[in-house]
Design an enzyme around this catalytic site. Structure first.
Site, PDB file in Angstrom:
ATOM      1  N   HIS A 273      50.607 -36.673 -10.504  1.00 21.20           N
ATOM      2  CA  HIS A 273      49.698 -35.775  -9.978  1.00 21.20           C
ATOM      3  C   HIS A 273      50.139 -35.212  -8.383  1.00 21.20           C
ATOM      4  CE1 HIS A 273      47.495 -36.070 -13.474  1.00 21.20           C
ATOM      5  NE2 HIS A 273      47.081 -37.406 -13.186  1.00 21.20           N
ATOM      6  N   ASP A 324      49.211 -36.086 -20.121  1.00 21.36           N
ATOM      7  CA  ASP A 324      48.001 -36.783 -19.627  1.00 21.36           C
ATOM      8  C   ASP A 324      46.853 -36.762 -20.465  1.00 21.36           C
ATOM      9  OD1 ASP A 324      46.256 -37.832 -17.965  1.00 21.36           O
ATOM     10  OD2 ASP A 324      46.651 -36.743 -16.361  1.00 21.36           O
TER      11      ASP A 324
END
Length: 457
Positions: A273, A324
């Protein structure tokens, strides 16, 4: 071992660019042994029915979360965020058995293949079924991930996750986090036990630290100084603004700065991220050699924010893509959302591109292939001699693809078509998807349907 084989491609994307009439020889191990342009070599080549591109690496996956995709879209308040989404995830974890995890993850991996991925990096922190907390060492749940990859036929990099706390400063874990927890000693013992199992399954083994809030600095140093995998090291960092605020309150530093100051971050590392960085942090992360692990569809779904990809690329930063939480499962959707996020922020078009006249699609594929390969711990990738034969055949009968030339093919795939353009997928020289269907689709779907019914009843 299987017999060597020969493939014939009318159009194929090689590291140096597009080529016509290419013969690819694949050896018994499933690696590319030869590439010949302009003529056919070897007996009885298999002709591929469309343009051929490399399969990409999915550098961030929580396989079990595919079961909850679409179930966290009911508003609880006007302030819903990652932190409220997490409560739904904890409830899901409490309902899942190892059988359920295997069925859901196998289904996910089959979908990733159909989306154009050939390798998945499993960031695995669901170590213990709720009923087994206190009695499980985590090996059983990891073994289910290995079996899922074998059944689906996808390449796997397995990253068991060290997770010990609920927040910065060593806060005790909450009830929902109990299935994730390890001590340093039990985590290192799990890595040791997994090493021979992963080697036997041809799975790359590395490790992950869940986040700076889930492990103390001393625990991180103990894990990193003792681990023997030699594989990738991944960590969630600076995903949410609250995480940045909490890290500042705890340490006086922002998460990315803290990580780079305190640990020897290099090419083994992948910062997952890294959404909220200052300009200085962006430069420092780019210069470290680490990969930024971007999951654009999940980051958008959770309202995390937009990664500074244009600035990061300008500093020579490396990135790859993952799915994810798996609200999306395709190469095209992740890359499209990544590019569109930059456009929305900057109110300009064609942001992630090599330069004037360059193709956005080609730039994204090249960058994601390089970064994803590094983050997965692969020695080499792409369609080149010595690399694993992980190939995607795009649908040559689709009018968009049939009428496109060279990099237009990639732009059509990413920005106009998505997964419907993926016809066939090969991993390690074996076709696992044919004409858009996984070869074990019926059994995988049946197992998944039963598991989903159990979980959600």
């Amino acid at each position: 071992m299987k017999a060597p084989q020969t493939l014939f491609c009318e159009r194929v994307l090689l590291p140096e660019g597009w080529a016509s009439n290419v013969t690819i020889g694949i050896d018994q191990s499933g690696s590319i042994a030869s590439i010949e342009c302009g003529k056919v070599h070897g007996p009885d080549p298999t002709t591929l029915a469309g343009p051929v591109v490399p399969a990409l690496q999915n550098l961030h996956s929580h396989g079990f979360q595919r079961a909850m995709a679409g179930l966290a879209e009911i508003a609880g308040s006007t302030n819903d965020s990652f932190w409220t989404w997490r409560d739904t995830m904890y409830r899901l974890v409490g309902q899942m058995s190892p059988d359920d995890v295997e069925a859901v993850t196998t289904k996910l991996y089959s979908e990733l293949l159909k989306g154009g991925f050939g390798q998945v990096v499993e960031f695995h922190y669901f170590h213990h079924a709720l009923a087994e907390v206190g009695r499980s060492d985590g090996f059983e749940m990891s073994s289910r991930i290995l079996r899922s990859a074998e059944t689906a036929g996808i390449g796997l990099t397995h990253l068991p996750v060290f997770y010990a706390h609920a927040g910065f400063g060593g806060l005790a874990p909450n009830e929902g986090q109990r299935p994730f927890i390890h001590s340093v000693d039990s985590f290192l013992a799990l890595l040791d036990r997994l090493a021979p199992a992963c080697a036997a399954a041809e799975v790359r083994l590395g490790l992950a630290i869940h986040s700076l809030r889930a492990a103390t600095p001393d625990e991180m140093r103990a894990v990193l100084s003792s681990e023997q995998t030699g594989g990738p090291i991944h960590i969630h960092v600076a995903e949410q603004e609250r995480e940045v605020e909490d890290c500042l309150a705890w340490s006086g530093r922002r998460p990315v700065s803290y990580l780079l100051d305190e640990f020897a971050v290099d090419e083994r590392w992948c910062a997952i991220h890294a959404t909220h960085m200052t300009a200085e942090e962006t430069v420092r992360l780019a210069k470290s050699g680490a990969v930024a692990g971007l999951c654009p569809a999940t980051e958008a779904n959770l309202g995390d924010g937009i990664f500074p990809a244009t600035e990061f690329m300008a500093q020579g930063g490396r990135f790859g893509i993952g799915t994810d939480s798996h609200v999306a499962t395709s190469v095209a959707e992740e890359l499209r959302v990544l590019e569109y996020g930059q456009r929305l922020r900057d109110r300009r078009r064609n942001r992630l591109v090599s330069g004037p006249g360059g193709s956005v699609g080609c730039t994204l594929i090249d960058a994601s292939l390089a970064g994803g390969s590094q983050a997965a711990g692969l020695r080499t990738s792409g369609i080149r001699v010595g690399a694993r034969a992980d190939l995607v055949v795009l649908d040559g009968a689709n009018p968009f693809i049939a009428a496109a030339k060279d990099d237009q093919i990639l732009d059509r795939w990413i920005f106009a078509l998505g997964s419907e353009a993926v016809r066939d997928v090969m991993v390690r020289g074996n076709f696992v998807v044919r004409e858009g269907r996984h070869l074990a689709e019926e059994r995988i779907d049946s197992d998944f349907a039963r598991a989903l019914k159990r979980i959600l009843q």
